[in-house]
Enzyme design. Structure first.
Site, short mmCIF file in Angstrom:
data_model
loop_
_atom_site.label_atom_id
_atom_site.label_comp_id
_atom_site.label_asym_id
_atom_site.label_seq_id
_atom_site.Cartn_x
_atom_site.Cartn_y
_atom_site.Cartn_z
N SER A 29 0.83 -1.21 0.00
CA SER A 29 0.00 0.00 0.00
C SER A 29 0.86 1.26 0.00
O SER A 29 0.61 2.21 -0.75
CB SER A 29 -0.90 0.03 1.24
OG SER A 29 -1.83 -1.02 1.20
N ARG A 33 1.60 4.25 -3.02
CA ARG A 33 1.37 5.65 -2.69
C ARG A 33 2.64 6.47 -2.80
O ARG A 33 2.61 7.65 -3.17
CB ARG A 33 0.76 5.75 -1.28
CG ARG A 33 -0.72 5.28 -1.26
CD ARG A 33 -1.17 4.98 0.15
NE ARG A 33 -2.59 4.70 0.28
CZ ARG A 33 -3.18 3.52 -0.01
NH1 ARG A 33 -2.44 2.50 -0.47
NH2 ARG A 33 -4.46 3.35 0.16
N GLY A 101 -5.77 -3.89 -8.05
CA GLY A 101 -6.93 -3.05 -7.76
C GLY A 101 -6.51 -1.74 -7.13
O GLY A 101 -7.06 -0.67 -7.45
N GLN A 176 -9.21 2.00 -0.67
CA GLN A 176 -8.98 2.38 -2.07
C GLN A 176 -9.96 3.46 -2.49
O GLN A 176 -9.59 4.43 -3.16
CB GLN A 176 -9.12 1.15 -2.97
CG GLN A 176 -8.01 0.13 -2.75
CD GLN A 176 -8.23 -1.16 -3.53
OE1 GLN A 176 -9.23 -1.31 -4.22
NE2 GLN A 176 -7.28 -2.08 -3.41
N ASP A 326 -6.84 -8.29 4.31
CA ASP A 326 -6.07 -9.12 3.37
C ASP A 326 -5.56 -10.41 4.02
O ASP A 326 -4.94 -11.24 3.35
CB ASP A 326 -4.87 -8.32 2.82
CG ASP A 326 -5.34 -7.21 1.87
OD1 ASP A 326 -6.45 -7.34 1.30
OD2 ASP A 326 -4.61 -6.23 1.72
N LYS A 353 -12.17 -9.28 -3.99
CA LYS A 353 -10.71 -9.06 -4.01
C LYS A 353 -10.15 -9.66 -5.30
O LYS A 353 -10.88 -9.87 -6.25
CB LYS A 353 -10.08 -9.69 -2.76
CG LYS A 353 -10.50 -9.02 -1.47
CD LYS A 353 -9.97 -7.61 -1.38
CE LYS A 353 -10.43 -6.90 -0.12
NZ LYS A 353 -10.06 -5.49 -0.13
N ARG A 357 -12.43 -14.54 -2.35
CA ARG A 357 -11.55 -15.24 -1.41
C ARG A 357 -12.31 -16.16 -0.45
O ARG A 357 -11.71 -17.11 0.08
CB ARG A 357 -10.70 -14.23 -0.63
CG ARG A 357 -9.62 -13.62 -1.51
CD ARG A 357 -8.74 -12.64 -0.79
NE ARG A 357 -7.61 -12.28 -1.65
CZ ARG A 357 -6.81 -11.24 -1.44
NH1 ARG A 357 -7.01 -10.43 -0.41
NH2 ARG A 357 -5.81 -11.00 -2.26
C1 S3P Z 1 -5.59 -1.36 -0.08
C2 S3P Z 1 -6.86 -1.42 0.42
C3 S3P Z 1 -7.60 -2.69 0.59
C4 S3P Z 1 -6.69 -3.91 0.50
C5 S3P Z 1 -5.72 -3.80 -0.63
C6 S3P Z 1 -4.84 -2.57 -0.47
C7 S3P Z 1 -4.95 -0.05 -0.23
O1 S3P Z 1 -8.58 -2.78 -0.41
O2 S3P Z 1 -7.45 -5.09 0.36
O3 S3P Z 1 -4.89 -4.95 -0.68
O4 S3P Z 1 -3.71 0.00 -0.42
O5 S3P Z 1 -5.65 0.96 -0.13
P1 S3P Z 1 -10.06 -2.14 -0.24
O6 S3P Z 1 -9.93 -0.67 -0.27
O7 S3P Z 1 -10.83 -2.67 -1.42
O8 S3P Z 1 -10.55 -2.67 1.07
#
Ligand code: S3P
Length: 449
Positions: A29, A33, A101, A176, A326, A353, A357
């Site tokens: 994450s 960023r 994603g 996200q 996760d 996801k 999952r």
């Molecule tokens: C993430 C947010 C999560 C997580 C993903 C990373 C992020 O997803 O499952 O692996 O870096 O903001 P969601 O925002 O769909 O919960």
């Protein structure tokens, strides 16, 4: 990009004690960023400890396509010459975010308030995932999106030429979505506000502040309210990426399940919006200690000492879901090796996801001899006690790194080997998984070598 090459079957067998140090890679994450905020800043951002997994490399390529200069100097050492807030150029090619994603959703957010058009795609897993959760809020800023049925990729986003600020209550617990709205708000005038019912991982808020934006966070009767002052000048920073707690989860859980194990996992982020799994494992009876707590790169970190433990099932509090979202796949493997039943509720987000999952873990665990109950929002695992899982199956990884790694951890403690049909997705988040686990003493091989 994952999912484009030849599948590689992998097999894990009952392993001897796992010992030694497990240096897991940088946080996924924060790595995405760091590249994105570097690209939106003026000056040169220097990054240390960047995760060089395929997801993050796809984001690096995307930032180049939007005009930033992104350079690798050595392992984990990167720099980004940014274009500033509102400075994104229009990409000449389709942006392929591979399996990620997080990558595609955050990038859609940050181009949505610039007068440019970009087309996004991804691998077979990402093309199935819902993007309406991003296109709905960016439409409020004035952006338009044209995708496939059900809001799926490939999708073209036409950024707003004259964006307005937005006040948005996220309909699901999603960092996200929150981050995409805040990133879009950067190039809108005035204040953009995001309201969350349950707080989700807060790396975007922390890093926005670190790069010089004015971000306020309050608890009100509406919920967790984040207010961003639009059109700041973000200033380049030095970013040290802490080790990823979601990757640490795999050697940690393996050590808990393999008799005689005793490992150290140094420098793992203990951000309270990410550390739910460690709390859950300790409630199940895990011997995990947090040594040398300190701060690195604006995040609390600690060295985790983990010893083999006989575990028992618990009811996992649903309000903890977002801080371990996760980690449910590997937690279900731990639950299968615990005495008694583990109940995981409030986990419907797992359905959207990298794979569904709940379904992926339920089918694979059943094939390995474990009794499962599930509904839309729940996964219940009937534990077979330490070393009690028969194993002996090949499980489908569904282009999902965490599903692949979870079943391989299962194989290290099961009575018979456990295989996954394709281990290549592991490279999206944990490219050194195989070598690291073998170095600890795991019996792990590529079946078709
Ligand atoms: C993430 C947010 C999560 C997580 C993903 C990373 C992020 O997803 O499952 O692996 O870096 O903001 P969601 O925002 O769909 O919960």
């Amino acid at each position: 990009m994952s999912g484009h090459g030849t599948p590689i079957k992998m097999t894990a067998r009952k392993s001897g004690p796992l010992t030694g140090e497990a240096e897991v890679p940088g946080d996924k994450s924060i790595s995405h960023r760091a590249l994105i905020f570097g690209a939106l800043s003026v000056g040169e951002t220097k990054i240390t400890g960047l995760l060089e997994g395929e997801d993050v490399l796809d984001t690096a390529r995307a930032m180049r396509a939007f005009g930033a200069e992104v350079t690798q100097h050595g392992p984990g050492e990167w720099s980004v010459h940014g274009v500033g807030v509102g400075g994104f150029a229009e990409p000449e090619q389709v942006i392929d975010c591979g399996n990620s994603g997080t990558g595609v959703r955050l990038i859609m957010g940050c181009m949505a308030t610039s007068p440019i058009t970009a087309t996004f795609t991804g691998d077979a897993s990402l093309r199935k995932r819902p993007m309406g959760r991003i296109t709905d809020p960016i439409a409020l800023f004035g952006a338009q999106a044209y995708g496939r049925a059900g809001g799926r990729l490939p999708m073209t986003v036409v950024g707003a030429a004259d964006p307005v600020p937005v006040r948005y209550a996220t309909p699901m617990a999603s960092a996200q979505v929150k981050s995409a709205v805040l990133l879009a708000g950067l190039n809108a005038p005035g204040q953009t506000v995001v309201i969350e019912k349950v707080p989700t991982r807060d790396h975007t808020e922390r890093m926005l502040r670190g790069f010089g934006a004015d971000v306020r966070v309050e608890e009100t009767s509406e919920g967790h309210v984040i207010t961003l002052q639009g059109q700041p000048e973000l200033r380049a920073q030095e970013v040290t990426v802490p080790r990823d707690p979601s990757s640490a989860a795999f050697p940690v859980c393996a050590a808990l399940l393999v008799p005689g194990s005793d490992i150290l996992v140094p420098g793992v982020s203990q951000n309270p919006t990410r550390n739910g799994l460690f709390t859950t494992l300790r409630e199940m009876g895990a011997d995990i200690t947090f040594e040398n707590p300190r701060e690195e790169g604006g995040e609390p970190v600690a060295d985790l000492r983990v010893r083999y433990s006989e575990l028992h099932g618990i009811e996992v509090p649903p309000e903890r879901a977002s801080s371990q979202i996760d980690e449910y796949p590997v937690l279900s493997v731990v639950a299968a090796n615990a005495r008694g039943t583990t109940v995981m509720r409030g986990v419907h987000e797992l359905r959207v996801k990298e794979s569904d999952r709940i379904d992926a873990m339920a089918r694979g665990l059943e094939a390995c001899g474990v009794r499962i109950e599930e509904d839309e929002d729940t996964l219940i695992v009937h534990g077979m006690g330490p070393g009690g899982v028969p194993g002996g199956a090949t499980c489908a990884s569904h282009l999902d790194h965490r599903i692949a790694m979870s079943f391989l951890i299962l194989g290290m403690a099961a009575q018979n080997p456990v295989s996954v049909d394709d281990g290549t997705p592991i490279a999206t988040s944990f490219p050194i998984f195989e070598g690291l686990m073998r170095g600890l003493g795991a019996s792990l091989e590529r079946a078709n070598r």
